[in-house]
Write a protein that holds these residues in place. Structure first.
Motif, PDB file in Angstrom:
ATOM      1  N   GLY A  16       0.775  -1.228   0.000  1.00  0.00           N
ATOM      2  CA  GLY A  16       0.000   0.000   0.000  1.00  0.00           C
ATOM      3  C   GLY A  16       0.803   1.273   0.000  1.00  0.00           C
ATOM      4  N   ASP A  17       2.118   1.178  -0.158  1.00  0.00           N
ATOM      5  CA  ASP A  17       2.923   2.397  -0.097  1.00  0.00           C
ATOM      6  C   ASP A  17       2.560   3.379  -1.208  1.00  0.00           C
ATOM      7  OD1 ASP A  17       4.004   0.449  -1.727  1.00  0.00           O
ATOM      8  OD2 ASP A  17       6.063   0.760  -1.091  1.00  0.00           O
ATOM      9  N   ALA A  18       2.244   2.897  -2.409  1.00  0.00           N
ATOM     10  CA  ALA A  18       1.842   3.804  -3.490  1.00  0.00           C
ATOM     11  C   ALA A  18       0.514   4.484  -3.163  1.00  0.00           C
ATOM     12  CB  ALA A  18       1.746   3.056  -4.815  1.00  0.00           C
ATOM     13  N   ALA A  19      -0.423   3.739  -2.583  1.00  0.00           N
ATOM     14  CA  ALA A  19      -1.720   4.331  -2.220  1.00  0.00           C
ATOM     15  C   ALA A  19      -1.533   5.439  -1.188  1.00  0.00           C
ATOM     16  CB  ALA A  19      -2.667   3.252  -1.698  1.00  0.00           C
ATOM     17  N   ILE A  20      -0.678   5.209  -0.211  1.00  0.00           N
ATOM     18  CA  ILE A  20      -0.416   6.239   0.799  1.00  0.00           C
ATOM     19  C   ILE A  20       0.222   7.463   0.156  1.00  0.00           C
ATOM     20  CG2 ILE A  20       0.950   6.814   2.847  1.00  0.00           C
ATOM     21  CD1 ILE A  20       0.692   3.838   3.654  1.00  0.00           C
ATOM     22  N   LEU A  21       1.210   7.240  -0.689  1.00  0.00           N
ATOM     23  CA  LEU A  21       1.898   8.359  -1.332  1.00  0.00           C
ATOM     24  C   LEU A  21       0.943   9.149  -2.222  1.00  0.00           C
ATOM     25  CD1 LEU A  21       4.600   9.772  -1.511  1.00  0.00           C
ATOM     26  CD2 LEU A  21       5.216   8.231  -3.367  1.00  0.00           C
ATOM     27  N   PHE A  22       0.144   8.465  -3.051  1.00  0.00           N
ATOM     28  CA  PHE A  22      -0.854   9.148  -3.865  1.00  0.00           C
ATOM     29  C   PHE A  22      -1.803   9.956  -2.980  1.00  0.00           C
ATOM     30  CE2 PHE A  22      -0.369   6.029  -7.529  1.00  0.00           C
ATOM     31  CZ  PHE A  22       0.031   6.983  -8.451  1.00  0.00           C
ATOM     32  N   CYS A  23      -2.270   9.364  -1.896  1.00  0.00           N
ATOM     33  CA  CYS A  23      -3.202  10.037  -1.001  1.00  0.00           C
ATOM     34  C   CYS A  23      -2.625  11.360  -0.504  1.00  0.00           C
ATOM     35  CB  CYS A  23      -3.563   9.123   0.170  1.00  0.00           C
ATOM     36  SG  CYS A  23      -4.741   9.854   1.324  1.00  0.00           S
ATOM     37  N   PHE A  24      -1.399  11.340  -0.044  1.00  0.00           N
ATOM     38  CA  PHE A  24      -0.822  12.559   0.524  1.00  0.00           C
ATOM     39  C   PHE A  24      -0.389  13.561  -0.536  1.00  0.00           C
ATOM     40  CE2 PHE A  24      -1.057  10.044   4.309  1.00  0.00           C
ATOM     41  CZ  PHE A  24      -1.384  10.990   5.264  1.00  0.00           C
ATOM     42  N   VAL A  25       0.029  13.104  -1.696  1.00  0.00           N
ATOM     43  CA  VAL A  25       0.324  14.039  -2.789  1.00  0.00           C
ATOM     44  C   VAL A  25      -0.968  14.741  -3.209  1.00  0.00           C
ATOM     45  CG1 VAL A  25       0.978  14.204  -5.234  1.00  0.00           C
ATOM     46  CG2 VAL A  25       2.402  12.897  -3.647  1.00  0.00           C
ATOM     47  N   PHE A  26      -2.053  13.994  -3.316  1.00  0.00           N
ATOM     48  CA  PHE A  26      -3.319  14.602  -3.711  1.00  0.00           C
ATOM     49  C   PHE A  26      -3.867  15.524  -2.624  1.00  0.00           C
ATOM     50  CE2 PHE A  26      -3.916  10.759  -6.662  1.00  0.00           C
ATOM     51  CZ  PHE A  26      -3.268  11.404  -7.700  1.00  0.00           C
ATOM     52  N   LEU A  27      -3.674  15.172  -1.362  1.00  0.00           N
ATOM     53  CA  LEU A  27      -4.078  16.090  -0.294  1.00  0.00           C
ATOM     54  C   LEU A  27      -3.286  17.394  -0.384  1.00  0.00           C
ATOM     55  CD1 LEU A  27      -4.595  13.901   2.899  1.00  0.00           C
ATOM     56  CD2 LEU A  27      -6.301  15.236   1.663  1.00  0.00           C
ATOM     57  N   TYR A  28      -2.010  17.283  -0.686  1.00  0.00           N
ATOM     58  CA  TYR A  28      -1.190  18.492  -0.859  1.00  0.00           C
ATOM     59  C   TYR A  28      -1.712  19.335  -2.020  1.00  0.00           C
ATOM     60  CZ  TYR A  28       2.719  21.555  -1.800  1.00  0.00           C
ATOM     61  OH  TYR A  28       3.494  22.672  -2.033  1.00  0.00           O
ATOM     62  N   LEU A  29      -2.026  18.686  -3.139  1.00  0.00           N
ATOM     63  CA  LEU A  29      -2.556  19.426  -4.284  1.00  0.00           C
ATOM     64  C   LEU A  29      -3.901  20.074  -3.960  1.00  0.00           C
ATOM     65  CD1 LEU A  29      -1.696  16.995  -7.218  1.00  0.00           C
ATOM     66  CD2 LEU A  29      -0.583  19.160  -6.658  1.00  0.00           C
ATOM     67  N   ALA A  30      -4.727  19.393  -3.167  1.00  0.00           N
ATOM     68  CA  ALA A  30      -6.011  19.970  -2.766  1.00  0.00           C
ATOM     69  C   ALA A  30      -5.792  21.243  -1.953  1.00  0.00           C
ATOM     70  CB  ALA A  30      -6.824  18.951  -1.972  1.00  0.00           C
ATOM     71  N   ALA A  31      -4.740  21.275  -1.156  1.00  0.00           N
ATOM     72  CA  ALA A  31      -4.452  22.456  -0.340  1.00  0.00           C
ATOM     73  C   ALA A  31      -3.683  23.522  -1.111  1.00  0.00           C
ATOM     74  CB  ALA A  31      -3.654  22.043   0.899  1.00  0.00           C
ATOM     75  N   ALA A  32      -2.703  23.110  -1.914  1.00  0.00           N
ATOM     76  CA  ALA A  32      -1.793  24.062  -2.561  1.00  0.00           C
ATOM     77  C   ALA A  32      -2.239  24.499  -3.944  1.00  0.00           C
ATOM     78  CB  ALA A  32      -0.391  23.445  -2.657  1.00  0.00           C
TER      79      ALA A  32
END
Length: 135
Positions: A100-116
């Protein structure tokens, strides 16, 4: 602006584009077996995986274009969180073991994009700029 500060919006855009292309690949593998079939995905896809694949392809395409970046990235982050806790976490506590490491990384990259936001290159960036003749 500091020397490297001018690159921040451009690097953010590159992060958005590359993450979105990789994200789209997972959906394309599920839906069209391109560039190959998704390993372990049943054929035909159950409804939940069909919805996930559509989010990955459509959401990924919108993110590549930088269109509606913030809300789309938030939905994609949510999909990855659900994917992690439904498919990966039950297999093992450790992401490197449960795959699940890719799922976690995608999740947090997308959360960053949602904020930034999406950065310099994208439709959102051109829509938010005032016209040249506006104050």
């Amino acid at each position: 602006m500091e020397k490297w500060g001018v690159w921040a919006p451009r690097m953010l855009a590159l992060l958005r584009i590359m993450a979105a292309l990789l994200f789209m690949e997972h959906g394309l593998m599920k839906l069209f077996h391109f560039p190959a079939a998704q390993p372990g995905a049943p054929d035909p896809l159950p409804m939940m995986l069909m919805i996930a694949a559509l989010i990955e392809v459509i959401g990924g395409a919108l993110l590549v274009l930088g269109l509606f970046t913030r809300p789309v990235a938030f939905v994609c982050a949510g999909e990855m969180a659900v994917a992690y806790f439904m498919a990966h976490a039950p297999q093992s506590f450790w992401p490197a073991i449960n795959g699940g490491d890719a799922a976690i990384l995608f999740c947090f990259v997308f959360l960053y994009l949602a904020a930034a936001g999406g950065g310099a290159w994208g439709i959102d960036a051109t829509r938010s700029k005032p016209a040249a003749n506006e104050p």
